[in-house]
Design a protein around this motif. Structure first.
Motif, short mmCIF file in Angstrom:
data_model
loop_
_atom_site.label_atom_id
_atom_site.label_comp_id
_atom_site.label_asym_id
_atom_site.label_seq_id
_atom_site.Cartn_x
_atom_site.Cartn_y
_atom_site.Cartn_z
N THR A 1 0.59 -1.11 0.28
CA THR A 1 0.03 0.44 0.29
C THR A 1 0.80 1.26 -0.19
N SER A 2 1.76 1.01 1.01
CA SER A 2 2.26 2.05 0.88
C SER A 2 4.04 2.54 -0.27
N ARG A 3 3.82 1.38 -1.27
CA ARG A 3 4.24 1.63 -3.22
C ARG A 3 3.27 2.66 -3.63
N GLN A 4 2.25 1.67 -3.76
CA GLN A 4 1.11 2.46 -4.11
C GLN A 4 0.80 3.22 -3.72
N ASP A 5 0.73 4.00 -2.45
CA ASP A 5 0.62 6.12 -2.17
C ASP A 5 1.60 6.53 -2.54
N ARG A 6 3.20 5.82 -2.84
CA ARG A 6 3.85 6.69 -2.79
C ARG A 6 4.39 6.58 -4.76
N LEU A 7 3.51 5.84 -5.41
CA LEU A 7 3.53 6.20 -6.66
C LEU A 7 2.04 7.01 -7.29
N ARG A 8 1.66 6.69 -6.25
CA ARG A 8 0.72 7.81 -6.57
C ARG A 8 0.96 9.25 -6.36
N GLN A 9 1.41 9.64 -5.24
CA GLN A 9 2.04 10.00 -4.74
C GLN A 9 2.83 11.46 -6.57
N GLN A 10 3.95 10.50 -6.43
CA GLN A 10 4.66 11.17 -7.73
C GLN A 10 4.00 11.34 -9.23
N TYR A 11 2.88 10.55 -8.94
CA TYR A 11 1.63 11.27 -10.44
C TYR A 11 0.83 12.28 -10.19
N VAL A 12 0.84 12.57 -8.65
CA VAL A 12 0.23 13.35 -8.37
C VAL A 12 0.94 14.95 -8.03
N GLU A 13 2.41 14.87 -8.19
CA GLU A 13 3.45 15.64 -8.35
C GLU A 13 4.31 16.31 -10.10
N GLY A 14 3.32 15.44 -10.19
CA GLY A 14 3.92 15.55 -11.84
C GLY A 14 5.70 14.72 -12.25
N GLN A 15 6.22 13.99 -10.78
CA GLN A 15 7.51 13.55 -11.08
C GLN A 15 6.86 12.25 -12.51
N ILE A 16 5.92 11.51 -12.61
CA ILE A 16 6.20 10.43 -13.59
C ILE A 16 4.78 10.70 -14.22
N SER A 17 4.42 10.63 -15.45
CA SER A 17 3.18 10.63 -16.61
C SER A 17 2.43 9.44 -16.20
N GLU A 18 1.33 10.21 -16.24
CA GLU A 18 0.10 8.83 -16.28
C GLU A 18 0.54 7.71 -16.87
N ALA A 19 0.98 7.44 -18.11
CA ALA A 19 1.74 5.84 -18.72
C ALA A 19 2.06 5.40 -17.79
N GLU A 20 3.27 6.49 -17.16
CA GLU A 20 4.39 5.09 -16.06
C GLU A 20 3.50 4.64 -15.06
N PHE A 21 2.70 5.88 -14.39
CA PHE A 21 1.89 5.24 -13.39
C PHE A 21 1.37 4.25 -12.95
N GLU A 22 0.20 4.25 -14.23
CA GLU A 22 -0.26 3.01 -14.93
C GLU A 22 0.58 1.66 -14.97
N ARG A 23 2.19 1.76 -15.21
CA ARG A 23 2.48 0.78 -16.24
C ARG A 23 2.90 0.26 -14.70
N ARG A 24 3.49 1.10 -13.62
CA ARG A 24 4.03 1.04 -12.25
C ARG A 24 3.14 0.05 -11.37
N ILE A 25 1.94 0.93 -11.05
CA ILE A 25 0.33 0.20 -10.97
C ILE A 25 0.06 -0.63 -10.64
N GLY A 26 0.25 -1.61 -12.78
CA GLY A 26 -0.24 -2.56 -12.66
C GLY A 26 0.98 -4.12 -12.30
N GLU A 27 2.29 -3.59 -12.37
CA GLU A 27 3.18 -4.12 -12.32
C GLU A 27 3.23 -4.54 -10.78
N GLU A 28 2.65 -3.50 -9.26
CA GLU A 28 2.80 -3.52 -8.28
C GLU A 28 1.55 -4.64 -7.70
N LEU A 29 0.15 -4.26 -8.07
CA LEU A 29 -1.10 -5.27 -8.58
C LEU A 29 -0.34 -6.56 -8.41
#
Length: 129
Positions: free
Chosen positions: A85-113
């Motif tokens: 959950t904390s890794r997912q939260d970190r990914l969400r935070q990076q996405y919200v802050e604009g550090q990663i793109s939407e495509a990168e966010f979706e790819r990483r979340i998919g890998e995490e799941l």
């Protein structure tokens, strides 16, 4: 000559007494300085300890302590779920802050799941054994 000798010895005795007095004064000042420094160091150490205890007590009372809570101690599976959950939260935070793109966010979340699903399957297999 006896009077002159007596005055000479008296002058030497007074000079020696003055010299001894000066040496004792210097030694006394040094001892006082050392004891003052030691006292200040001990006072600072005690003050630092009090501040640390107050910080930890405040953190504990406010619930913002970084140490693991009593709920997560003793349950191994909740630790890995919390970590996922904390890794997912970190990914969400990076996405919200604009550090990663939407495509990168979706790819990483998919890998995490996927990783979580594999971990869940591994845990289930371990329980069955």
């Amino acid at each position: 000559m006896d009077g002159k000798k007596a005055l000479y010895y008296a002058a030497i005795a007074i000079a020696v007494l003055i010299g001894v007095g000066i040496v004792i004064s210097v030694i006394s000042a040094l001892v006082t300085l050392v004891s003052t420094v030691i006292s200040a160091a001990i006072s600072l150490a005690v003050l630092a300890g009090i501040v640390y205890v107050a910080y930890k007590a405040g953190s504990w009372l406010l619930g913002s302590d970084d140490s693991p809570s009593m709920d997560s101690i003793g349950s191994g599976s909740s630790t890995s779920v919390d970590a996922g959950t904390s890794r997912q939260d970190r990914l969400r935070q990076q996405y919200v802050e604009g550090q990663i793109s939407e495509a990168e966010f979706e790819r990483r979340i998919g890998e995490e799941l996927e990783t979580e699903e594999i971990d869940d399957i591994d845990r289930e297999l371990e329980r069955e054994r």
